[in-house]
Design a protein around this motif. Sequence first.
Motif, mmCIF file in Angstrom:
data_model
loop_
_atom_site.group_PDB
_atom_site.id
_atom_site.type_symbol
_atom_site.label_atom_id
_atom_site.label_comp_id
_atom_site.label_asym_id
_atom_site.label_seq_id
_atom_site.Cartn_x
_atom_site.Cartn_y
_atom_site.Cartn_z
ATOM 1 N N SER A 1 0.820 -1.214 0.000
ATOM 2 C CA SER A 1 0.000 0.000 0.000
ATOM 3 C C SER A 1 0.855 1.266 0.000
ATOM 4 O O SER A 1 0.366 2.353 -0.291
ATOM 5 N N ASP A 2 2.137 1.121 0.371
ATOM 6 C CA ASP A 2 3.062 2.256 0.348
ATOM 7 C C ASP A 2 4.170 1.958 -0.660
ATOM 8 O O ASP A 2 5.113 1.230 -0.369
ATOM 9 N N PRO A 3 4.067 2.513 -1.860
ATOM 10 C CA PRO A 3 5.061 2.195 -2.903
ATOM 11 C C PRO A 3 6.460 2.733 -2.588
ATOM 12 O O PRO A 3 7.421 2.358 -3.239
ATOM 13 N N THR A 4 6.580 3.616 -1.589
ATOM 14 C CA THR A 4 7.890 4.164 -1.236
ATOM 15 C C THR A 4 8.532 3.417 -0.062
ATOM 16 O O THR A 4 9.603 3.795 0.399
ATOM 17 N N GLN A 5 7.877 2.344 0.429
ATOM 18 C CA GLN A 5 8.352 1.663 1.625
ATOM 19 C C GLN A 5 9.789 1.178 1.484
ATOM 20 O O GLN A 5 10.576 1.260 2.427
ATOM 21 N N TYR A 6 10.146 0.669 0.316
ATOM 22 C CA TYR A 6 11.487 0.120 0.120
ATOM 23 C C TYR A 6 12.290 0.949 -0.886
ATOM 24 O O TYR A 6 13.131 0.423 -1.614
ATOM 25 N N MET A 7 12.032 2.248 -0.892
ATOM 26 C CA MET A 7 12.738 3.154 -1.799
ATOM 27 C C MET A 7 13.491 4.181 -0.962
ATOM 28 O O MET A 7 12.956 4.714 -0.003
ATOM 29 N N ARG A 8 14.738 4.419 -1.335
ATOM 30 C CA ARG A 8 15.537 5.362 -0.572
ATOM 31 C C ARG A 8 16.469 6.143 -1.474
ATOM 32 O O ARG A 8 17.131 5.576 -2.339
ATOM 33 N N PHE A 9 16.527 7.459 -1.254
ATOM 34 C CA PHE A 9 17.395 8.324 -2.044
ATOM 35 C C PHE A 9 18.535 8.934 -1.224
ATOM 36 O O PHE A 9 19.197 9.853 -1.677
ATOM 37 N N ARG A 10 18.735 8.440 -0.012
ATOM 38 C CA ARG A 10 19.825 8.897 0.854
ATOM 39 C C ARG A 10 19.796 10.412 1.069
ATOM 40 O O ARG A 10 20.823 11.086 1.034
ATOM 41 N N GLU A 11 18.600 10.931 1.325
ATOM 42 C CA GLU A 11 18.513 12.365 1.619
ATOM 43 C C GLU A 11 19.052 12.681 3.011
ATOM 44 O O GLU A 11 19.596 13.765 3.237
ATOM 45 N N VAL B 1 28.558 20.836 -1.008
ATOM 46 C CA VAL B 1 27.588 19.785 -1.343
ATOM 47 C C VAL B 1 27.904 19.197 -2.715
ATOM 48 O O VAL B 1 28.087 19.930 -3.696
ATOM 49 N N GLY B 2 27.983 17.854 -2.795
ATOM 50 C CA GLY B 2 28.238 17.174 -4.055
ATOM 51 C C GLY B 2 26.974 16.984 -4.878
ATOM 52 O O GLY B 2 25.879 17.429 -4.503
ATOM 53 N N LYS B 3 27.100 16.247 -5.988
ATOM 54 C CA LYS B 3 25.963 16.045 -6.900
ATOM 55 C C LYS B 3 25.142 14.798 -6.577
ATOM 56 O O LYS B 3 24.066 14.600 -7.132
ATOM 57 N N HIS B 4 25.664 13.901 -5.754
ATOM 58 C CA HIS B 4 24.932 12.718 -5.293
ATOM 59 C C HIS B 4 24.441 11.838 -6.452
ATOM 60 O O HIS B 4 23.268 11.478 -6.535
ATOM 61 N N LEU B 5 25.363 11.472 -7.316
ATOM 62 C CA LEU B 5 25.003 10.666 -8.474
ATOM 63 C C LEU B 5 24.690 9.217 -8.105
ATOM 64 O O LEU B 5 24.168 8.471 -8.927
ATOM 65 N N MET B 6 25.000 8.828 -6.880
ATOM 66 C CA MET B 6 24.758 7.444 -6.454
ATOM 67 C C MET B 6 23.674 7.351 -5.374
ATOM 68 O O MET B 6 23.621 6.384 -4.620
ATOM 69 N N GLN B 7 22.784 8.317 -5.311
ATOM 70 C CA GLN B 7 21.801 8.331 -4.223
ATOM 71 C C GLN B 7 20.836 7.145 -4.275
ATOM 72 O O GLN B 7 20.259 6.769 -3.254
ATOM 73 N N THR B 8 20.690 6.507 -5.429
ATOM 74 C CA THR B 8 19.814 5.333 -5.514
ATOM 75 C C THR B 8 20.588 4.021 -5.593
ATOM 76 O O THR B 8 20.000 2.978 -5.867
ATOM 77 N N TRP B 9 21.882 4.073 -5.360
ATOM 78 C CA TRP B 9 22.698 2.854 -5.393
ATOM 79 C C TRP B 9 22.135 1.873 -4.360
ATOM 80 O O TRP B 9 21.800 2.270 -3.247
ATOM 81 N N VAL C 1 29.820 5.103 -1.644
ATOM 82 C CA VAL C 1 28.456 5.594 -1.873
ATOM 83 C C VAL C 1 27.981 6.437 -0.694
ATOM 84 O O VAL C 1 27.406 7.513 -0.870
ATOM 85 N N MET C 2 28.212 5.951 0.518
ATOM 86 C CA MET C 2 27.787 6.698 1.702
ATOM 87 C C MET C 2 28.494 8.050 1.788
ATOM 88 O O MET C 2 27.852 9.088 2.013
ATOM 89 N N CYS C 3 29.818 8.056 1.619
ATOM 90 C CA CYS C 3 30.566 9.303 1.742
ATOM 91 C C CYS C 3 30.141 10.317 0.686
ATOM 92 O O CYS C 3 29.931 11.500 0.991
ATOM 93 N N ASP C 4 30.006 9.868 -0.553
ATOM 94 C CA ASP C 4 29.605 10.796 -1.608
ATOM 95 C C ASP C 4 28.190 11.313 -1.380
ATOM 96 O O ASP C 4 27.896 12.485 -1.664
ATOM 97 N N SER C 5 27.313 10.467 -0.856
ATOM 98 C CA SER C 5 25.926 10.877 -0.623
ATOM 99 C C SER C 5 25.819 11.958 0.438
ATOM 100 O O SER C 5 24.867 12.748 0.424
#
Length: 516
Positions: free
Chosen positions: A153-163, A504-512, A352-356
Amino acid sequence: MLDVKMSAAEELQAEFEKRQALAMAMGGEAKLAERKAAGVLNARERIEKLVDPGSFIESGLFATSVVESMRDRSAGDGKVVGYARIDDRDVAVVSNDFTVMGASSSATNAKKISHMKRTATSRGLPLIFLGESSGARMPDTMGARGMGTMLGSDPTQYMRFRETPWAGAVLGYCYGSSTWYTGFCDFSVMRKGAIMAVSSPRLVSMAVKEQIDPEEIGGWKLHSDMTGLVDMVVDTDEEALEAIKRYLAYMPSHHNEAPPVATVPEGSGEGMSKILDLVPVNRTQVYDMRKVVKTIFDKDSVFEMKPRFGKVAVTALAKLDGHTVGVIANNPLHKGGALDTDACEKITSFIVMCDSFNIPLVLLVDTPGFMIGVDAERKRAPGKIMNFMTALQLVTVPKISIILRKSYGQAYLNMGGGRNSDEVAAWPTAEVSFMTPSFAVNIVHGLNPGDPGFEEKLAEMEKGNNVYDIASIYGVQNVILPHQTRDYLIRTLQVHRLRLSGGVGKHLMQTWPSTY
C-alpha cells in the motif's frame, strides 16, 4: 458524604491520564521486569539513553491495533516513535517495543514508521531505527484482505534516495521489518546475543525440517565476518547507542549540507615525525595500516566501519583538522593487502555513503592488486571490481590518493591512480607497475626465484617502477616525505573543497542499492 461531580475539564484530564498510563505501561510490569533482570533496556529506556535529556517528543502514543480484541494489549502498537535531539541536533527515532506483541508489524505501526520516514526526509533529519521485532503480525496480514491491506500500500516503503543519514541497531531478535530497515541503514551496530534474519529460527526449522541454531542464521559473527551487513559489534545496548551517537557526529543532518566541523584535539599529528617507522620499506613485509591511519588523522577520531569484514581494506570515518573525511586504505597485514571481493563490496558501499553525504575521500594505497584464482572468479570478482570502479568514477566529493609503497595493475586505478583522484601524491618508497615484478619475470621469461638468470631479469623488470619515474611524466602530482602527509592532506583538501556548491556534491549514487 457529598457527591462531588467532576467538571468537564477534570473529566477530560482524568481520561487523558488513564489512557496515557496504559500506553506508558507498555507490555506490563512482568515483561519489563524480565528485561531489566536480563540487563536489556526496553524501548523507552533506549530512547532516553540515546537522545538529549528532555528532548523526546512522542508521536502516536495512543496508537493501538486495528483489531478490536487486541486494543487493550497493544500499547503504542509495539513501536515507540517520535522526534528528539542528539548533541542538540534534531533526529527522528523508531524504537521497537518487544514487550508489546513482539513489536510485530501491523497496519497501525506501519503508519507510524512511514510518518517518521516522511518527516525525516522532508525536513532533513537523521533517522534512527532501534531494532527488535518478531516480524509480521499474523492477524493483520493473513489472508487476501490482510495482504491487500498491509503489503504494497506504500510504494515508497522500500525506496531510498539517501537524503538523510540512517542509523540502525540490532538489539534483540530482529525479523521482518527490523531486518529490512537495518539493511537500508548507512550505519548499523549489533549487540552480541542479538539475531538478525529474514525469518525466525522456528519458521526456518519448519521449512527445512531440522533444528536451526539462531546464531547460525543471524548471529553477530555471521553478519560482522561473512555478510558484512553489520558495521560494528558491541557487548551492550548502551554501547550500541553510544556508537550511533558517535557515528552521527561525523554526518551532516541531510544531504544538502556539509558535515559538522569539530575542535581539533590536542596532540593530533604528534606521531607524524616517526610515521615511516610504521611502514617497512621492503614491499613484501607486512604491517598494520590502521596504525598509520590513527597517526595521520585527528587524535582518537578514527571510526572504523566493518573491521571484521573484508579485512584487506580499512574503511573509516575520521576527522582531519576537525573536518570529516572518509578513509579507504589497503591493509598489508591481511593477504598482503591484495583486494578481494569482500573488500570491493565494503569499499563500494563506503564510497556511496561518503559521496551521498558530502564527505571527502582519502585513499592510502599499498596493494599488490586483486586476489585472483578460482574462488575469486566464483565470487564474481570482475563484477565487484567494476562496481568499485564505477562508484569511484561517480564520486563528486574531493578524492585524494596517496601511494605509500606499491600499487599494481587494475588496483592502481581502483585506488585512485591516474585521473581517478583529484590529486595523487606518493611517498619516495612508492613503486607503480602493471604487476609484482617477480610475477612479471615468470610470465615473460618463465623463471622463478632461485632459477639461473632470475635476479638479472627481476632487476630489469624493476627498472622504471620508481616513484620519480611516474612523477617525471606527471602521473602523480606530488612526491611527499612521509612525515608531510597530514599537512599535505589538510592543505590539499582546503584547495579542493566544494566552494561553488557550499560543500555539497551532486549525489550521483543516491539510488545505489544498499547491498548487492
